[in-house]
Design a protein around this motif. Structure first.
Motif, PDB file in Angstrom:
ATOM      1  N   GLN A   1      22.980  30.632  12.994  1.00 21.41           N
ATOM      2  CA  GLN A   1      23.040  29.506  13.932  1.00 21.41           C
ATOM      3  C   GLN A   1      21.662  29.155  14.496  1.00 21.41           C
ATOM      4  OE1 GLN A   1      26.293  29.584  16.546  1.00 21.41           O
ATOM      5  NE2 GLN A   1      25.738  27.687  17.551  1.00 21.41           N
ATOM      6  N   PRO A   2      20.850  30.098  14.960  1.00 25.28           N
ATOM      7  CA  PRO A   2      19.517  29.705  15.419  1.00 25.28           C
ATOM      8  C   PRO A   2      18.679  29.082  14.309  1.00 25.28           C
ATOM      9  CG  PRO A   2      20.051  31.868  16.267  1.00 25.28           C
ATOM     10  CD  PRO A   2      21.125  31.490  15.285  1.00 25.28           C
ATOM     11  N   ALA A   3      18.852  29.560  13.086  1.00 23.54           N
ATOM     12  CA  ALA A   3      18.103  28.967  11.975  1.00 23.54           C
ATOM     13  C   ALA A   3      18.544  27.522  11.750  1.00 23.54           C
ATOM     14  CB  ALA A   3      18.292  29.787  10.713  1.00 23.54           C
ATOM     15  N   ALA A   4      19.835  27.266  11.843  1.00 21.68           N
ATOM     16  CA  ALA A   4      20.344  25.904  11.683  1.00 21.68           C
ATOM     17  C   ALA A   4      19.847  25.023  12.831  1.00 21.68           C
ATOM     18  CB  ALA A   4      21.871  25.906  11.627  1.00 21.68           C
ATOM     19  N   ASN A   5      19.857  25.569  14.042  1.00 24.26           N
ATOM     20  CA  ASN A   5      19.347  24.814  15.188  1.00 24.26           C
ATOM     21  C   ASN A   5      17.867  24.515  15.010  1.00 24.26           C
ATOM     22  OD1 ASN A   5      21.814  24.735  16.470  1.00 24.26           O
ATOM     23  ND2 ASN A   5      21.410  26.529  17.737  1.00 24.26           N
ATOM     24  N   ALA A   6      17.130  25.490  14.531  1.00 24.15           N
ATOM     25  CA  ALA A   6      15.704  25.290  14.314  1.00 24.15           C
ATOM     26  C   ALA A   6      15.474  24.213  13.262  1.00 24.15           C
ATOM     27  CB  ALA A   6      15.042  26.598  13.896  1.00 24.15           C
ATOM     28  N   ALA A   7      16.289  24.194  12.226  1.00 23.86           N
ATOM     29  CA  ALA A   7      16.160  23.176  11.180  1.00 23.86           C
ATOM     30  C   ALA A   7      16.465  21.791  11.753  1.00 23.86           C
ATOM     31  CB  ALA A   7      17.080  23.487  10.010  1.00 23.86           C
ATOM     32  N   ARG A   8      17.494  21.706  12.593  1.00 25.51           N
ATOM     33  CA  ARG A   8      17.836  20.417  13.225  1.00 25.51           C
ATOM     34  C   ARG A   8      16.698  19.954  14.137  1.00 25.51           C
ATOM     35  NH1 ARG A   8      23.137  22.251  13.338  1.00 25.51           N
ATOM     36  NH2 ARG A   8      22.876  23.231  15.357  1.00 25.51           N
ATOM     37  N   VAL A   9      16.161  20.883  14.885  1.00 21.73           N
ATOM     38  CA  VAL A   9      15.060  20.537  15.783  1.00 21.73           C
ATOM     39  C   VAL A   9      13.849  20.089  14.967  1.00 21.73           C
ATOM     40  CG1 VAL A   9      13.401  21.503  17.431  1.00 21.73           C
ATOM     41  CG2 VAL A   9      15.841  21.979  17.697  1.00 21.73           C
ATOM     42  N   ALA A  10      13.574  20.791  13.875  1.00 20.21           N
ATOM     43  CA  ALA A  10      12.436  20.423  13.027  1.00 20.21           C
ATOM     44  C   ALA A  10      12.629  19.027  12.450  1.00 20.21           C
ATOM     45  CB  ALA A  10      12.255  21.441  11.913  1.00 20.21           C
ATOM     46  N   ARG A  11      13.842  18.701  12.002  1.00 22.67           N
ATOM     47  CA  ARG A  11      14.114  17.353  11.479  1.00 22.67           C
ATOM     48  C   ARG A  11      13.932  16.308  12.573  1.00 22.67           C
ATOM     49  NH1 ARG A  11      18.201  20.111   8.712  1.00 22.67           N
ATOM     50  NH2 ARG A  11      19.763  19.484  10.234  1.00 22.67           N
ATOM     51  N   ALA A  12      14.427  16.615  13.774  1.00 28.01           N
ATOM     52  CA  ALA A  12      14.308  15.672  14.882  1.00 28.01           C
ATOM     53  C   ALA A  12      12.834  15.465  15.247  1.00 28.01           C
ATOM     54  CB  ALA A  12      15.091  16.169  16.096  1.00 28.01           C
ATOM     55  N   VAL A  13      12.065  16.554  15.254  1.00 24.49           N
ATOM     56  CA  VAL A  13      10.644  16.438  15.570  1.00 24.49           C
ATOM     57  C   VAL A  13       9.945  15.611  14.506  1.00 24.49           C
ATOM     58  CG1 VAL A  13       8.480  17.747  15.710  1.00 24.49           C
ATOM     59  CG2 VAL A  13      10.501  18.530  16.961  1.00 24.49           C
TER      60      VAL A  13
ATOM     61  N   LYS B   1      11.279  13.335  12.566  1.00 23.85           N
ATOM     62  CA  LYS B   1      11.728  11.948  12.710  1.00 23.85           C
ATOM     63  C   LYS B   1      11.012  11.273  13.878  1.00 23.85           C
ATOM     64  CE  LYS B   1      15.944   9.253  13.314  1.00 23.85           C
ATOM     65  NZ  LYS B   1      17.403   9.303  13.483  1.00 23.85           N
ATOM     66  N   ASN B   2      10.894  11.984  14.989  1.00 27.29           N
ATOM     67  CA  ASN B   2      10.202  11.413  16.147  1.00 27.29           C
ATOM     68  C   ASN B   2       8.716  11.221  15.869  1.00 27.29           C
ATOM     69  OD1 ASN B   2      12.513  11.249  17.686  1.00 27.29           O
ATOM     70  ND2 ASN B   2      12.225  13.222  18.662  1.00 27.29           N
ATOM     71  N   ALA B   3       8.116  12.148  15.155  1.00 25.22           N
ATOM     72  CA  ALA B   3       6.693  12.007  14.816  1.00 25.22           C
ATOM     73  C   ALA B   3       6.485  10.787  13.928  1.00 25.22           C
ATOM     74  CB  ALA B   3       6.187  13.277  14.129  1.00 25.22           C
ATOM     75  N   ALA B   4       7.401  10.577  12.987  1.00 19.41           N
ATOM     76  CA  ALA B   4       7.302   9.400  12.119  1.00 19.41           C
ATOM     77  C   ALA B   4       7.458   8.120  12.941  1.00 19.41           C
ATOM     78  CB  ALA B   4       8.356   9.461  11.020  1.00 19.41           C
ATOM     79  N   ALA B   5       8.375   8.124  13.891  1.00 17.20           N
ATOM     80  CA  ALA B   5       8.577   6.950  14.750  1.00 17.20           C
ATOM     81  C   ALA B   5       7.330   6.693  15.597  1.00 17.20           C
ATOM     82  CB  ALA B   5       9.798   7.146  15.646  1.00 17.20           C
ATOM     83  N   VAL B   6       6.728   7.760  16.104  1.00 14.93           N
ATOM     84  CA  VAL B   6       5.500   7.617  16.891  1.00 14.93           C
ATOM     85  C   VAL B   6       4.391   7.040  16.018  1.00 14.93           C
ATOM     86  CG1 VAL B   6       3.671   8.916  18.067  1.00 14.93           C
ATOM     87  CG2 VAL B   6       6.061   9.375  18.602  1.00 14.93           C
ATOM     88  N   ASP B   7       4.274   7.529  14.781  1.00 12.40           N
ATOM     89  CA  ASP B   7       3.257   7.004  13.871  1.00 12.40           C
ATOM     90  C   ASP B   7       3.466   5.516  13.605  1.00 12.40           C
ATOM     91  OD1 ASP B   7       2.019   9.471  13.699  1.00 12.40           O
ATOM     92  OD2 ASP B   7       2.948  10.007  11.781  1.00 12.40           O
ATOM     93  N   GLN B   8       4.721   5.118  13.419  1.00 13.40           N
ATOM     94  CA  GLN B   8       5.021   3.701  13.186  1.00 13.40           C
ATOM     95  C   GLN B   8       4.648   2.867  14.411  1.00 13.40           C
ATOM     96  OE1 GLN B   8       9.174   3.646  12.142  1.00 13.40           O
ATOM     97  NE2 GLN B   8       8.749   3.863   9.950  1.00 13.40           N
ATOM     98  N   GLN B   9       5.002   3.353  15.582  1.00 13.21           N
ATOM     99  CA  GLN B   9       4.678   2.628  16.812  1.00 13.21           C
ATOM    100  C   GLN B   9       3.162   2.559  17.003  1.00 13.21           C
ATOM    101  OE1 GLN B   9       6.762   0.918  18.783  1.00 13.21           O
ATOM    102  NE2 GLN B   9       8.333   1.438  17.307  1.00 13.21           N
TER     103      GLN B   9
END
Length: 96
Positions: free
Chosen positions: A19-31, A33-41
């Motif tokens: 479960q922590p590994a899955a949470n870490a993977a979700r957090v990594a994907r979210a980070v 995705k947010n980094a890509a959005a920041v780059d676009q902005q």
């Protein structure tokens, strides 16, 4: 009985690790995705800054042209006024 407890605890501990590994993977994907959005902005902001700079340069050039035209108009008005005054001074002498 001890064996049953160990066998039941083994899947729970494996699940507890997954479960922590899955949470870490979700957090990594979210980070990511947010980094890509920041780059676009950031890219959009840079484009807008470039557009604004170009418009400001155009505005400054237009303002300089208007100032030059105003100076030319003022000079022509002075010349016209001087010509009218010279003509007004000479006109009464012609009639007499």
């Amino acid at each position: 009985m001890l064996l049953a407890g160990v066998l039941l605890a083994a899947p729970l501990s494996a699940q507890a690790w997954q479960q922590p590994a899955a949470n870490a993977a979700r957090v990594a994907r979210a980070v990511h995705k947010n980094a890509a959005a920041v780059d676009q902005q950031r890219a959009k902001v840079q484009d807008l800054q470039h557009d604004v700079a170009a418009q400001e340069a155009g505005s400054r050039a237009a303002a300089q042209r208007l100032e030059q035209q105003d100076a030319e108009i003022a000079e022509l008005q002075r010349q016209l006024q001087a010509a009218q005054q010279a003509g007004a001074g000479a006109a009464p002498g012609k009639g007499h």
